[in-house]
Design a protein around this motif. Structure first.
Motif, mmCIF file in Angstrom:
data_model
loop_
_atom_site.group_PDB
_atom_site.id
_atom_site.type_symbol
_atom_site.label_atom_id
_atom_site.label_comp_id
_atom_site.label_asym_id
_atom_site.label_seq_id
_atom_site.Cartn_x
_atom_site.Cartn_y
_atom_site.Cartn_z
ATOM 1 N N VAL A 292 -41.683 98.628 46.155
ATOM 2 C CA VAL A 292 -41.910 97.178 46.235
ATOM 3 C C VAL A 292 -41.208 96.468 45.079
ATOM 4 O O VAL A 292 -40.594 95.408 45.268
ATOM 5 N N VAL A 293 -41.274 97.037 43.869
ATOM 6 C CA VAL A 293 -40.561 96.446 42.730
ATOM 7 C C VAL A 293 -39.060 96.468 42.987
ATOM 8 O O VAL A 293 -38.348 95.505 42.679
ATOM 9 N N ALA A 294 -38.557 97.574 43.575
ATOM 10 C CA ALA A 294 -37.116 97.680 43.847
ATOM 11 C C ALA A 294 -36.658 96.637 44.860
ATOM 12 O O ALA A 294 -35.608 96.012 44.687
ATOM 13 N N ILE A 295 -37.444 96.426 45.917
ATOM 14 C CA ILE A 295 -37.034 95.441 46.918
ATOM 15 C C ILE A 295 -37.143 94.031 46.350
ATOM 16 O O ILE A 295 -36.371 93.135 46.706
ATOM 17 N N SER A 296 -38.082 93.812 45.419
ATOM 18 C CA SER A 296 -38.154 92.523 44.733
ATOM 19 C C SER A 296 -36.875 92.274 43.942
ATOM 20 O O SER A 296 -36.299 91.173 43.982
ATOM 21 N N ALA A 297 -36.416 93.306 43.228
ATOM 22 C CA ALA A 297 -35.193 93.170 42.437
ATOM 23 C C ALA A 297 -33.974 92.953 43.323
ATOM 24 O O ALA A 297 -33.093 92.149 43.000
ATOM 25 N N LEU A 298 -33.917 93.667 44.448
ATOM 26 C CA LEU A 298 -32.799 93.455 45.374
ATOM 27 C C LEU A 298 -32.815 92.036 45.920
ATOM 28 O O LEU A 298 -31.762 91.430 46.135
ATOM 29 N N GLY A 299 -34.009 91.505 46.174
ATOM 30 C CA GLY A 299 -34.107 90.115 46.619
ATOM 31 C C GLY A 299 -33.596 89.147 45.578
ATOM 32 O O GLY A 299 -32.887 88.186 45.887
ATOM 33 N N ILE A 300 -33.928 89.403 44.303
ATOM 34 C CA ILE A 300 -33.463 88.541 43.220
ATOM 35 C C ILE A 300 -31.938 88.562 43.140
ATOM 36 O O ILE A 300 -31.301 87.540 42.841
ATOM 37 N N LYS A 301 -31.333 89.716 43.430
ATOM 38 C CA LYS A 301 -29.881 89.837 43.324
ATOM 39 C C LYS A 301 -29.132 89.133 44.448
ATOM 40 O O LYS A 301 -27.913 88.978 44.385
ATOM 41 N N THR A 302 -29.830 88.731 45.500
ATOM 42 C CA THR A 302 -29.169 88.197 46.694
ATOM 43 C C THR A 302 -29.629 86.770 46.965
ATOM 44 O O THR A 302 -30.806 86.450 46.822
ATOM 45 N N SER A 303 -28.690 85.919 47.366
ATOM 46 C CA SER A 303 -29.047 84.545 47.719
ATOM 47 C C SER A 303 -29.412 84.458 49.195
ATOM 48 O O SER A 303 -28.831 85.153 50.039
#
Length: 338
Positions: A292-303
């Motif tokens: 869940v933390v990883a997918i949060s970070a991937l979301g932050i990296k993408t617009s």
């Protein structure tokens, strides 16, 4: 001793600003999922997209990269603590062979159909693995060995959104299909465990039928999760071979990434009784938190704007793969196993 520890301390401090945000997003997504229902991973992804502007901050970027790569691999590796070889062997060769056939054929269909829809083959392979194995977790595992690019990160996030939505829809629709086909509890479990993308939705759909169907569905699902290892290894080999050919190089690289070897080791240890139920539950929780933390970070990296630009074709691809996987199990249960 202190002088040796200083570089490590400085590195930890550099990670903290970017690490704190995905962790806070994980906590918020967990609260919403626990109290109001809905998919935790999807909440985390959408919240992450809202904070994309922080990825441009140099203080946050190292921690965000750490979450999207290192924690991702740890989360996938710890999935192995839930699986034993004895669980897999209980069902016999028919359902297991059908599950393996469904995975291989769905991935092949994804690669072929992606080209027909004007998408890249890599995206078809990513979607095929996510749909046929274990949804968002498989998408994240495959993305860990994909060629690194901003485009691939955007497509990974779109895949997570798509398979999570389709998995939730399948949890509601497939039990009705099971009733329509008049499958036994065992047959219902085989169908639900072999076709629904995410583990949580498999459990929910199985228990809608009966406890027996739920147990069988979970075993079939765990077998699909176990096949994540050879699939990711094969895809990693394919992409490395392609990169070596493009670069005119023959660098020797390990076939299995370390996190997949850790996954296999945990499966073996659990099969030998080395993981207690309490420890298994704890490792499963740690795995979920890391993912869940990883997918949060991937979301932050993408617009969000970049995701919208991808259009309707990726969703059409994932829907076609989902229907194909369901058709494979219907044919097995209603024709071959009748």
């Amino acid at each position: 001793m202190l002088s040796r520890a200083r570089p490590w301390i400085r590195h930890t401090r550099s990670l903290w600003p970017g690490l704190a945000l995905p962790v806070l997003i994980m906590l918020g997504a967990t609260f919403l999922s626990d109290h109001y229902g809905g998919p935790q991973l999807l909440y985390a992804l959408l919240f992450g997209l809202a904070f994309h502007f922080l990825y441009e901050d140099e203080r946050c970027r190292p921690g965000i990269e750490f979450c999207s790569k290192t924690l991702l691999r740890i989360g996938v590796a710890l999935l192995g603590a839930r699986i034993t070889l004895a669980q897999i062997g209980q069902l016999g060769i028919g359902p297991l062979a059908t599950a393996a056939l469904g995975i291989v054929s769905t991935i092949a269909l994804g690669a072929w159909l992606a080209r027909r829809l004007g998408l890249k083959t890599d995206f078809g392979l990513l979607c095929g693995a996510a749909v046929s194995i274990c949804g968002a977790s498989a998408a994240l595992a495959v993305s860990a060995v994909m060629p690194k690019s901003r485009e691939n990160e955007r497509r990974t996030l779109l895949t997570v959104v798509g398979v999570t939505g389709l998995s939730t829809l399948a949890m509601l629709v497939y039990p009705l299909l099971v009733k329509f086909l008049r499958l036994s509890d065992t047959g219902a479990g085989i169908f639900l465990g072999g076709t629904i993308h995410d583990v949580a939705q498999v459990v929910g759909a199985g228990l809608m039928i009966s406890h027996e169907a739920g147990d069988v569905a979970v075993i079939i699902k765990l077998f699909r999760v176990m096949l994540l290892v050879p699939v990711v290894a094969a895809l990693a080999w394919y992409w490395r071979q392609r990169a070596s050919t493009a670069e005119g190089s023959s660098r020797s690289t390990p076939l299995l990434p370390f996190f997949l070897m850790a996954f296999m080791a945990l499966v073996l240890v659990n099969s030998l009784g080395g993981i207690t139920p309490r420890l298994m539950e704890g490792l499963s929780q740690v795995s979920r938190v890391c993912l869940v933390v990883a997918i949060s970070a991937l979301g932050i990296k993408t617009s969000f704007e970049d995701l919208v630009k991808l259009g309707w074709r990726p969703m059409a691809l994932m829907l076609a793969e989902t229907l194909w996987l369901a058709a494979v199990f219907v044919i097995y249960l209603c024709v071959l196993a009748a």
